[in-house]
Write a protein that holds these residues in place. Structure first.
Motif, PDB file in Angstrom:
ATOM      1  N   ASN A 194       1.003  -1.199   0.105  1.00  0.00           N
ATOM      2  CA  ASN A 194      -0.022  -0.006   0.050  1.00  0.00           C
ATOM      3  C   ASN A 194       0.863   1.359  -0.153  1.00  0.00           C
ATOM      4  OD1 ASN A 194      -1.770   2.033   0.217  1.00  0.00           O
ATOM      5  ND2 ASN A 194      -2.575   1.280   2.508  1.00  0.00           N
ATOM      6  N   ARG A 195       1.283   2.100  -1.232  1.00  0.00           N
ATOM      7  CA  ARG A 195       1.855   3.101  -1.455  1.00  0.00           C
ATOM      8  C   ARG A 195       1.201   4.582  -1.176  1.00  0.00           C
ATOM      9  NH1 ARG A 195       5.160   0.954  -6.597  1.00  0.00           N
ATOM     10  NH2 ARG A 195       6.463  -0.537  -5.728  1.00  0.00           N
ATOM     11  N   CYS A 196      -0.246   4.167  -0.783  1.00  0.00           N
ATOM     12  CA  CYS A 196      -0.968   5.190  -0.948  1.00  0.00           C
ATOM     13  C   CYS A 196      -0.963   6.259   0.381  1.00  0.00           C
ATOM     14  CB  CYS A 196      -2.626   4.918  -1.027  1.00  0.00           C
ATOM     15  SG  CYS A 196      -2.862   3.915  -2.458  1.00  0.00           S
ATOM     16  N   ASP A 240     -10.761   2.648   2.085  1.00  0.00           N
ATOM     17  CA  ASP A 240     -10.466   3.937   2.536  1.00  0.00           C
ATOM     18  C   ASP A 240     -11.620   4.690   3.181  1.00  0.00           C
ATOM     19  OD1 ASP A 240     -12.138   4.710   0.404  1.00  0.00           O
ATOM     20  OD2 ASP A 240     -10.482   5.478  -0.786  1.00  0.00           O
ATOM     21  N   THR A 261      -8.504   4.018  -7.001  1.00  0.00           N
ATOM     22  CA  THR A 261      -7.196   4.304  -6.644  1.00  0.00           C
ATOM     23  C   THR A 261      -6.219   3.338  -7.822  1.00  0.00           C
ATOM     24  OG1 THR A 261      -5.491   4.443  -4.964  1.00  0.00           O
ATOM     25  CG2 THR A 261      -7.013   2.618  -4.916  1.00  0.00           C
ATOM     26  N   PRO A 262      -5.139   3.849  -8.071  1.00  0.00           N
ATOM     27  CA  PRO A 262      -4.335   2.814  -8.933  1.00  0.00           C
ATOM     28  C   PRO A 262      -4.140   1.500  -8.216  1.00  0.00           C
ATOM     29  CG  PRO A 262      -3.206   5.173  -8.672  1.00  0.00           C
ATOM     30  CD  PRO A 262      -4.389   5.035  -7.842  1.00  0.00           C
ATOM     31  N   ALA A 286      -4.326   2.188 -13.852  1.00  0.00           N
ATOM     32  CA  ALA A 286      -3.699   3.445 -13.248  1.00  0.00           C
ATOM     33  C   ALA A 286      -4.716   4.658 -13.393  1.00  0.00           C
ATOM     34  CB  ALA A 286      -2.411   3.825 -13.873  1.00  0.00           C
ATOM     35  N   THR A 319      -0.561  -4.224  -5.571  1.00  0.00           N
ATOM     36  CA  THR A 319       0.042  -2.789  -5.031  1.00  0.00           C
ATOM     37  C   THR A 319      -1.145  -1.902  -5.067  1.00  0.00           C
ATOM     38  OG1 THR A 319       2.054  -3.657  -5.594  1.00  0.00           O
ATOM     39  CG2 THR A 319       1.908  -1.267  -5.685  1.00  0.00           C
ATOM     40  N   PHE A 320      -1.410  -0.835  -4.093  1.00  0.00           N
ATOM     41  CA  PHE A 320      -2.199   0.226  -4.350  1.00  0.00           C
ATOM     42  C   PHE A 320      -1.352   1.650  -4.399  1.00  0.00           C
ATOM     43  CE2 PHE A 320      -4.629  -3.032  -2.070  1.00  0.00           C
ATOM     44  CZ  PHE A 320      -5.689  -3.139  -2.968  1.00  0.00           C
ATOM     45  N   CYS A 321      -1.619   2.119  -5.484  1.00  0.00           N
ATOM     46  CA  CYS A 321      -0.925   3.669  -5.663  1.00  0.00           C
ATOM     47  C   CYS A 321       0.572   3.380  -6.326  1.00  0.00           C
ATOM     48  CB  CYS A 321      -0.989   4.776  -4.540  1.00  0.00           C
ATOM     49  SG  CYS A 321      -2.464   5.212  -3.751  1.00  0.00           S
TER      50      CYS A 321
END
Length: 151
Positions: free
Chosen positions: A26-28, A64, A101-102, A119, A149-151
């Motif tokens: 989770n990169r968000c 989210d 979200t991506p 994306a 993977t997010f974001c």
């Protein structure tokens, strides 16, 4: 008779040994990745989840606060991971799911690196209608895992 019984136990041991892990990146900086099956959340705290056996009809998304219990209003991952058959994963933006979200995914421990990334709301890599079968990525490796993977 003994040989048949031994073969039966050996076959059962092989089935019981099936395992698949869904892990997240989770990169968000917000939200919690969740895994659901049969309307029940399986993971907690956004952590990975390991199935000790087949993983049919699983969904995952980044909760989210705006997603419904089945991922409505959000980018949704659909997947089935199974030995001795065809595992499949895809991103779904079929209403009531929408781009939020991506999101991307890739197999590992078999079919390494095969996957897709969505994306934008109009990404060609996702299901937008029920017959967008090109969105699916399939794998026939046993004990395959999935990294989302997010974001």
């Amino acid at each position: 008779m003994f040989a048949k019984t031994l073969a039966l136990f050996a076959g059962a041991a092989l089935v019981a040994a099936e395992s698949h892990t869904i892990s997240f990146n989770n990169r968000c900086g917000k939200g919690e990745p969740v895994v659901f099956q049969n309307f029940q959340q399986l993971n907690s705290g956004g952590g990975s989840y390991t199935f000790n056996g087949p993983a049919p009809a699983v969904i995952a998304y980044l909760q989210d606060g705006s997603c419904g219990a089945s991922g409505e209003n959000c980018s949704l991952m659909e997947l089935t991971l199974i030995n001795g058959g065809v595992s499949s994963a895809d991103v779904s933006l079929i209403p009531p799911h929408t781009y939020s979200t991506p999101v991307g995914f890739a197999y590992n421990n078999g079919c390494d690196g095969q996957g897709k990334t969505c994306a934008s709301a109009d990404c060609a890599e996702a299901f937008h209608v029920t017959d967008d079968y090109g969105a699916q990525v399939q794998c026939t490796a046993n004990d395959v895992n999935l990294q989302i993977t997010f974001c």
